[in-house]
Structures are given as C-alpha cells and as structure tokens.
Design a protein around this motif. Sequence first.
Motif: not given
Length: 437
Positions: A249-262, A388-400
């Motif tokens: 993938f060119d980019a990834v949005v992690l919109a899962c719960p914080p523990m899953e994103a971790a 912004l976690i890294a280039s092309g990797l972004i977190a989304a959620g009400d906790y960011v």
Amino acid sequence: MQAPRRVAVVGGGWAGLAAAVRATELGAHVTLFEMSGQWGGRARSVSDQSPLLDNGQHILIGAYRDTLALMRRVGADPDRLFLRTPLRLRYPDHEGLRLPGGQPLLSFLRGVLRYERWPWRARLALLAQSSAWLFSGFKCPPGLSVAQLCARLPEPVRVDLVEPLCVAALNTPAERASAQVFLRVLQDAMFSGPGSADLLLPRRPLGDLLPSPAADWLQTQGADLRLGRRAQDLQPMEDGRWQIDGEHFDAVVLACPPMEAARLTQPASPIWAEQARSLRYEPIITVYLRQPGACLAAPMVALHESPSAPAQFAFDHGQLSGQAGLFAFVISGAQAWVDAGLQVAGNAVEAQARAALGWQGAIERVRVLAEKRATFACTPGLARPPALIASGLIAAGDYVAGPYPATLEGAVRSGLAAANVAISPCKTGAKSTTMAA
C-alpha cells in the motif's frame, strides 16, 4: 495517467469509515480492514439482541458538524435519524437549565437568567465565570482539573450543570477530568454558532447513523471491504510504501483501537507504540430496563448520582424510537461498578429507577452492557499519541493528539485529517493530523 494511490485503512469504526470515505473521495483505491463482524467500532449496535440495542447510548450535539456532514455525504439523513432539541437538562422532578434557540451568547444568557431554581447569586456567578473563560479564549493551565476550574462556582451550578456535562462529554469525573478539554467542549458546544448546543438523540440504532450507510457507499464506489479480517503484520518497504500481510500500500491509516495500533507499530515505531499503550481508560455501563406503561418527563433526563445510585442519565426509547416501555440508563466513568459486577450495577440502577422515577411493580432487566474501554481517561496534562507515526503511516481515532475528548466528532475529524495526509503527504504537514482548531 498515474494509478490511484492504494490506501489501507485498518479499523472500521467511525474514524476508519471517515478516513475510508475521504480517501475514496480524493481518488484513492481503499482497502478497509475490520477484525470484528460488524462496522462501527465502539459505537455500534449489538447484532445478537432482539430488540436491536446499542452497545451504549450515544448523544450528538449540533457542534458535530463534520460528523453530520459525513452522514449526509453517504446518504444518511440526520433530520430523520435524530430528535433534535435545544440543550435541556431535565430532571425527573424538575426542569433543569434549558437554552432557547438563537445566537449562542444571547441564548446562554437568557437560559441562565431564566433558571429560577438557582438563586440570583448562583446565576450571576456562572455568567461571570463564563465571561472570564470567554475572554481568556477558553484556556487554562494544562494541569488543572474540572473540579479545580469550577471550585468557586456555587454548589447548585456544579451539581446541576458542571458535573453532568463533564461526565457526559469526557466520561471522566470532574475531580479527575482535564479542565482544558472541558473548556474546549464548552467553547464549541455553547459558543460556536446557532444550534451548536442542540442535543441530537438517535431515533435509530447506531448502525443506521453512519456505519451501514458508509459501508454501503464505499462498496458502491469500489472500495475493498474486508469485514472479519484482522491485519496481522505491518512492515515498511524500502520504496517508502507499507506492507500489510504481504500486500503493498502507498499509505496506511491505523484507525483501530490504541492497543491494536500499538501491536502493529511496535516493530516500526516502538516509541509511538509505547505512548499508545500507556493510555488509561474509562468504562461505560448501559442498563436497559423495560417498564410497560412508564414514560419519562423528557426523552432524556438527568439523574442525581450517588454512591448507591450510579446512573447519570436515562433515555426513553418510547419517545425516541417508538419502543414504548424501553429505557436505557447510562453509567459513565463506571470503573467502580465494573469492578462490583454487572449484576450489582443492574440491581443498583433498578433501585435508582424506583426511587427517582417512582416505578413500582416488576421491572424487566433486558440487558446490561459494559464497554470497558469506552473512552480514554481524559485527565489533566495527558500526552496523547501524535497522528503522524511515520511517512505514509497515520493514526486516526478519538485518542490521537487533539483538543477534544473521546467523542464521535473527534473520531470523524481525525479520520478525515488522516485521509488527507495519506493522499497528499507532501502538501499536508503533520499539524493537519492533530485536528487543530
């Protein structure tokens, strides 16, 4: 012509759906992963229940403009799906503060001055304090709690207004809740435009508000929807792209719960993963009761909380969804009652309903639902993970990182911002991912 950017969105809650819709609108080919069997995340309907119930009773307000706009874009009609009324804190035995419609400042002034249950001293103290917050730009020291912020307000104002609004908006008791976040909620809800403080009470199950319409819209737009599919492995590639379970993938949005994103980000960004993992949470319990022939004084009533009376709000589904005799009682900041057990919590709410509402005879306990990680604990000075976690990797959620508590509007705004960065990483800086005002 360049091929569309391939964007993966991991998580099909409100943030993930918002990111997927926005990325699709911007021309990306979206793959949406959701590990559970239904869309909606922590704001969903419980599919195994008849009648269909929600995992928690949610309230929207008129200031949720991005959420309402997103609903309209995917074909959901807020005018039909919600009962919209001016802000009203009705108690079982008396009318609470009620704001008339119109210009926000004038509406707040009129509502407070007309509330005769408070003595003049209390009304004037609230107006004076609100003016001070307004002139300060709704800013305060970051380490301040809501209880400290409002310590000089008269007790009736704290009990009837501040504490119910705080626990409803932040799901954190006033003595532990962030004053700065609370002030931002007040700013947007009370003073950001006509109708911003309006209550929007769902007439339909949560799945009908955004999750199902958004999933249907995405499918018609050609998005790849993978329900019941958990992303197992996330790896960076040498060319700057990302790989999920071997797929590029060119980019990834992690919109899962914080523990899953971790879990997913641990190899690539252990510092971010640790910050996400360090968040603490507040649960919410919803007790559904049936009392045939009963009716509340309003579709939503506030309740006085005490050590033996846990619920802060009750909702009459007869007035909302046409399910006469069905009521939802909400316990926010419910850790003590989760620890005591759901059976104990249900018993306490039944006793509270009898005492506060005058219910007699048999009460049917339809279901007691607990969302143990309903929201992050919105405490003073909390450092939330950046989007912004890294280039092309972004977190989304009400906790960011951002100015809002764990709300549907915060989740949606985060998802929209993350999609913008995923599609135009060179044009949109990291600040766009923090839901800046």
